[in-house]
Design a protein around this motif. Structure first.
Motif, PDB file in Angstrom:
ATOM      1  N   UNK A   1     -20.432 -23.596 -18.143  1.00 29.75           N
ATOM      2  CA  UNK A   1     -19.109 -24.286 -17.826  1.00 29.75           C
ATOM      3  C   UNK A   1     -17.816 -23.635 -18.596  1.00 29.75           C
ATOM      4  N   UNK A   2     -18.195 -22.795 -19.547  1.00 26.76           N
ATOM      5  CA  UNK A   2     -17.164 -22.156 -20.037  1.00 26.76           C
ATOM      6  C   UNK A   2     -16.715 -20.909 -19.688  1.00 26.76           C
ATOM      7  N   UNK A   3     -17.473 -20.298 -18.615  1.00 26.73           N
ATOM      8  CA  UNK A   3     -17.180 -19.187 -17.709  1.00 26.73           C
ATOM      9  C   UNK A   3     -17.996 -18.025 -18.370  1.00 26.73           C
ATOM     10  N   UNK A   4     -18.662 -18.314 -19.262  1.00 25.02           N
ATOM     11  CA  UNK A   4     -19.433 -16.885 -19.912  1.00 25.02           C
ATOM     12  C   UNK A   4     -20.515 -16.551 -18.842  1.00 25.02           C
ATOM     13  N   UNK A   5     -20.633 -15.362 -18.714  1.00 25.65           N
ATOM     14  CA  UNK A   5     -21.611 -14.758 -17.716  1.00 25.65           C
ATOM     15  C   UNK A   5     -22.596 -14.004 -18.456  1.00 25.65           C
ATOM     16  N   UNK A   6     -23.849 -14.128 -18.129  1.00 22.52           N
ATOM     17  CA  UNK A   6     -25.117 -13.580 -18.816  1.00 22.52           C
ATOM     18  C   UNK A   6     -26.095 -13.076 -17.802  1.00 22.52           C
ATOM     19  N   UNK A   7     -26.714 -12.041 -18.234  1.00 28.87           N
ATOM     20  CA  UNK A   7     -27.721 -11.559 -17.585  1.00 28.87           C
ATOM     21  C   UNK A   7     -29.197 -12.208 -18.171  1.00 28.87           C
ATOM     22  N   UNK A   8     -29.776 -12.532 -17.277  1.00 28.48           N
ATOM     23  CA  UNK A   8     -31.102 -13.246 -17.758  1.00 28.48           C
ATOM     24  C   UNK A   8     -32.105 -12.508 -17.761  1.00 28.48           C
ATOM     25  N   UNK A   9     -32.393 -11.640 -16.949  1.00 23.50           N
ATOM     26  CA  UNK A   9     -33.710 -10.837 -16.908  1.00 23.50           C
ATOM     27  C   UNK A   9     -33.361  -9.290 -17.028  1.00 23.50           C
ATOM     28  N   UNK A  10     -34.275  -8.568 -17.567  1.00 17.89           N
ATOM     29  CA  UNK A  10     -34.068  -7.173 -17.526  1.00 17.89           C
ATOM     30  C   UNK A  10     -34.099  -6.579 -15.923  1.00 17.89           C
ATOM     31  N   UNK A  11     -33.344  -5.598 -15.782  1.00 10.64           N
ATOM     32  CA  UNK A  11     -33.054  -4.784 -14.319  1.00 10.64           C
ATOM     33  C   UNK A  11     -34.177  -3.769 -14.426  1.00 10.64           C
ATOM     34  N   UNK A  12     -34.631  -3.344 -13.235  1.00 19.28           N
ATOM     35  CA  UNK A  12     -35.660  -2.524 -12.948  1.00 19.28           C
ATOM     36  C   UNK A  12     -35.138  -1.380 -11.994  1.00 19.28           C
ATOM     37  N   UNK A  13     -34.347  -1.671 -11.159  1.00 17.06           N
ATOM     38  CA  UNK A  13     -33.880  -0.626  -9.939  1.00 17.06           C
ATOM     39  C   UNK A  13     -32.590  -0.756  -9.734  1.00 17.06           C
ATOM     40  N   UNK A  14     -32.146  -2.055  -9.372  1.00 19.01           N
ATOM     41  CA  UNK A  14     -30.620  -1.991  -9.023  1.00 19.01           C
ATOM     42  C   UNK A  14     -29.765  -2.156  -9.892  1.00 19.01           C
ATOM     43  N   UNK A  15     -28.589  -1.272  -9.695  1.00 19.98           N
ATOM     44  CA  UNK A  15     -27.419  -1.022 -10.653  1.00 19.98           C
ATOM     45  C   UNK A  15     -26.305  -1.620 -10.547  1.00 19.98           C
ATOM     46  N   UNK A  16     -25.898  -1.879  -9.178  1.00 24.90           N
ATOM     47  CA  UNK A  16     -24.565  -2.326  -8.930  1.00 24.90           C
ATOM     48  C   UNK A  16     -24.805  -3.388  -7.963  1.00 24.90           C
ATOM     49  N   UNK A  17     -24.280  -4.682  -8.463  1.00 26.96           N
ATOM     50  CA  UNK A  17     -24.345  -6.199  -7.911  1.00 26.96           C
ATOM     51  C   UNK A  17     -23.003  -6.598  -7.305  1.00 26.96           C
ATOM     52  N   UNK A  18     -23.118  -6.889  -6.007  1.00 25.81           N
ATOM     53  CA  UNK A  18     -21.792  -7.517  -5.300  1.00 25.81           C
ATOM     54  C   UNK A  18     -22.020  -9.015  -4.752  1.00 25.81           C
ATOM     55  N   UNK A  19     -21.583  -9.863  -5.655  1.00 28.56           N
ATOM     56  CA  UNK A  19     -21.688 -11.459  -5.771  1.00 28.56           C
ATOM     57  C   UNK A  19     -20.447 -12.141  -5.320  1.00 28.56           C
ATOM     58  N   UNK A  20     -20.495 -13.299  -5.283  1.00 30.49           N
ATOM     59  CA  UNK A  20     -19.495 -14.265  -4.988  1.00 30.49           C
ATOM     60  C   UNK A  20     -19.468 -15.118  -6.297  1.00 30.49           C
TER      61      UNK A  20
END
Length: 711
Positions: A496-515
């Motif tokens: 709710x404070x706007x802090x963005x976290x990565x939850x899991x390790x990434x294995x292949x995809x490097x660039x993410x396009x989200x909303x």
């Protein structure tokens, strides 16, 4: 005979000259009349498109040139290579889509005519064009009563300039977003959109959806556009009165007389705000309705006949849409009659009033009616607080009216005093108006597009903090919550404070396009979204694959260590089982003792009487390495022997006053030297108890005894 040989030699030379003459001519090696080559449209300028298969050698026999002077290709000097000099383009926009030239071949030192060789270069297509939307962006008006499954937009399309095939075959899709659930393409290959979720004008008046056109290349090229839907209000709701029950009073002996209502006058609205149909007010017929009339447009209720009653009067008022009589609303009106005498002083019935209204209450509307005990023509009302006159006014009927729009965020409470004066007497009442908040602001992000680039990380552990986003809302009491939508959104978390976290390790995809979506806590809640891009492109593979690669490597090493340990244990078990009838001496690598002051040694037997014992090569190496590391080699050697004896439950042999000069090993076993004045008899006696055999030799040259111990 000599002449015949000369003739033969001359003939051979003539044949060779003819063969060379033929090979040096401007003929194609395969006997064809033209050359054909294939060239990719993305071929770099200066690259070789093909090699002419001409017999002659441009360095000595022939010369090659092009008849066309402005051709996009050239011939390399003293070479048969066709070189690209201008860009190619299969679509013919930035270069030629095909090349046709004529190569002129001339034989040197000859009067032969020039030989013309046609060269045809076919340009092959690559996926170098992105689809282009036609007529984008798109806008459409849809009624809120449109049935789910209805085709809402047809014929939208994108064009790809690449040649027919996978590079120009376009697939359409609706990108994930806050409103993507409302529409869908009927087929990925067809630009027809259908409604997938019902609309509601009162909840959502317009929405924007992102569309993507993508070809089938590898990797594919794509372009995005937007579809904006304006929801049209439909007459699907009845009018509604502001109050379920209205309270009013009247003077039954005063004709005509207007009914005074409190806290507000009769008023209804069309809930279909987009239509906002005009309403017609009427009184539902009853036994008492004939004494009253109501204005069909303003809902002002009046006394039509003299009416005296000690009881309250109950009426039912109806508000009907002027364009649809089937849409109407009812409310109850309870009236009480006031009796007054000329001697009664004018006064407020209540000393204070308190009312709550929404901040979107329309200016000009009656907020409150101040009821008095005497309705007279000379009653005069006045608001004493000048600052509140900006917002409110009072008329001669005691109606408090709203002058302009209220704002909860600016001033949530209004408090003022109203004075009543009938010419000779006056009275006062306090009015408190509470403004109720209305969700009239959408959250707004600080940035139109959030981009987070994670660079130069050598180690990553989850959860991993990416960054912070911020949104604000004009409604001060609203709280904002955040959400992430799109492919792979489950890999991320935002609080709710706007802090963005990565939850899991990434294995292949490097660039993410989200909303990124922000939603307020108002009623109904409002939300807004912005693009969110997270780029992990430069993260090292070791950091990204810690979970799989590192753990796998550690597991493999652990397994190998366990297997090696088991192998050593099995080997020593076999050594203890496979016994022979001869004594084998313990072999210990030679080491120089530095501490000659050591005078106590402990020697233990390794095996039972009559059995033999041996140390494997690996064990000997270990002991030897230990001796080399330890400068007190004598002590180390004895300690190893003691440990080995204890493992076999053997008693110890103790020697005293032995000054070791050297430790050696030989085929006869372990032996050491000590001064000749030391008696080795005790060694022989004790060794017989342990199943060991001890021999000693005296060396008169250096006055030392040499002791050998067999286990």
């Amino acid at each position: 005979m000599w002449k015949n040989g000369a003739l033969i030699l001359f003939g051979l030379c003539f044949v060779e000259a003819q063969i060379h003459l033929i090979d040096s001519r401007c003929y194609l090696a395969e006997g064809g009349s033209a050359e054909n080559f294939l060239a990719s449209e993305d071929a770099a300028v200066g690259s070789v498109l093909g090699v002419l298969s001409i017999n002659g050698d441009p360095k000595s026999d022939i010369s090659l040139s092009l008849r066309e002077k402005d051709s996009p290709v050239t011939i390399a000097s003293l070479s048969k290579n066709i070189i690209l000099s201008k860009p190619l383009d299969k679509e013919g926009l930035e270069g030629p889509a095909s090349v046709y030239v004529n190569v002129i071949c001339d034989r040197r030192m000859s009067n032969d005519p020039s030989f013309l060789i046609p060269v045809n270069i076919r340009v092959t297509d690559v996926n170098d064009n992105s689809p282009a939307w036609v007529g984008a962006p798109y806008f459409v008006n849809i009624s809120e009563v449109t049935i789910v499954g209805t085709r809402i937009l047809q014929g939208i399309r994108a064009i790809d300039m690449d040649q027919p095939g996978p590079y120009s075959t376009i697939e359409y899709q609706v990108l994930p977003g806050p409103h993507s659930k409302f529409v869908a393409f009927i087929s990925p290959l067809e630009g027809t959109l259908v409604l997938k979720h019902e609309l509601d004008y009162e909840t959502l008046k317009n929405l924007t959806i992102v569309l993507r056109a993508q070809d089938q290349g590898v990797p594919p090229k794509y372009s995005d556009t937007t579809l904006t839907i304006f929801v049209l209000d439909a007459d699907d709701q009845n009018p509604k009165f502001n109050q379920d029950v209205y309270q009013g009073s009247f003077q039954g002996d005063s004709i005509p007389s207007t009914v005074i209502f409190h806290p507000e006058s009769i008023r209804a609205i069309d809930q279909d705000s987009g239509i906002n149909a005009s309403l017609i007010y009427s009184i539902v017929p009853s036994s008492q309705s004939t004494f009253f009339t109501i204005d069909p447009k303003t809902a002002v209720l009046r006394i039509a006949k003299h009416f005296n009653s000690s009881n309250t009067v109950t009426l039912v008022v109806k508000a009907t849409q002027s364009d649809n009589v089937d849409r109407y609303a009812l409310t109850t009106v309870i009236l009480s009659q006031l009796h007054s005498t000329n001697n009664e002083k004018a006064a407020f019935i209540r000393s204070s009033y308190r009312v709550k209204i929404k901040e979107n209450y329309n200016p000009g509307s009656t907020v409150l009616n101040l009821v008095t005990n005497n309705v007279a023509w000379n009653n005069n009302f006045r608001i004493l607080n000048e600052s509140e006159l900006y917002w409110f006014s009072v008329d001669q009927n005691g109606d408090i009216k709203l002058n302009r729009w209220l704002d909860y965020e600016t001033q949530p409470i209004h408090k003022f005093t109203v004075q009543l004066n009938d010419g000779s007497n006056q009275d006062f009442t306090e009015v408190l108006i509470e403004v109720l908040d209305v969700n009239d602001w959408e959250p707004r992000f600080r940035k139109p597009h959030y981009i987070f680039e994670i660079r130069n990380l050598t180690k990553m552990s989850t959860p991993f903090f990416i960054g912070k986003v911020e949104a604000a809302d004009g409604d001060v009491r609203d709280k904002i919550t955040y959400a992430i939508q799109g492919e792979h959104a489950n890999l991320f978390f935002i609080n709710s404070s706007g802090n963005l976290w990565l939850k899991y390790n990434i294995t292949d995809k490097k660039i993410f396009k989200l909303h990124l979506i922000a939603t307020d806590s108002g009623f109904p809640p409002k939300s807004t979204s912005v693009p969110l891009s997270i780029d992990f492109e430069d993260i090292s593979e070791s950091a990204l694959k810690w979970t799989t690669t590192t753990i796998s490597a550690l597991t493999a090493v652990t397994v190998l260590c366990v297997l090696a340990t088991l192998a050593v244990l099995i080997y020593f078990c076999r050594l203890s089982v496979n016994k022979t009838n001869r004594n084998v001496p313990m072999l210990i690598s030679r080491s120089k003792a530095l501490n000659k002051s050591s005078n106590i040694g402990i020697i233990t037997a390794n095996n039972t009487r009559g059995s033999n014992s041996s140390i494997s090569a690996s064990a000997s190496t270990i002991i030897a390495a230990s001796l080399e590391r330890d400068h007190d080699s004598y002590t180390t050697t004895i300690r190893d022997i003691v440990n080995r004896a204890q493992q076999h439950n053997k008693p110890t042999i103790r020697s005293s006053d032995i000054e070791q000069d050297s430790l050696t090993n030989s085929e006869n076993g372990f032996h050491c030297t000590f001064p000749s004045n030391q008696n080795s008899t005790s060694w022989h006696q004790r060794s017989s108890m342990l199943g060991a055999k001890v021999t000693s030799d005296n060396d008169a040259s250096n006055g030392e005894n040499k002791l050998t111990v067999y286990f």
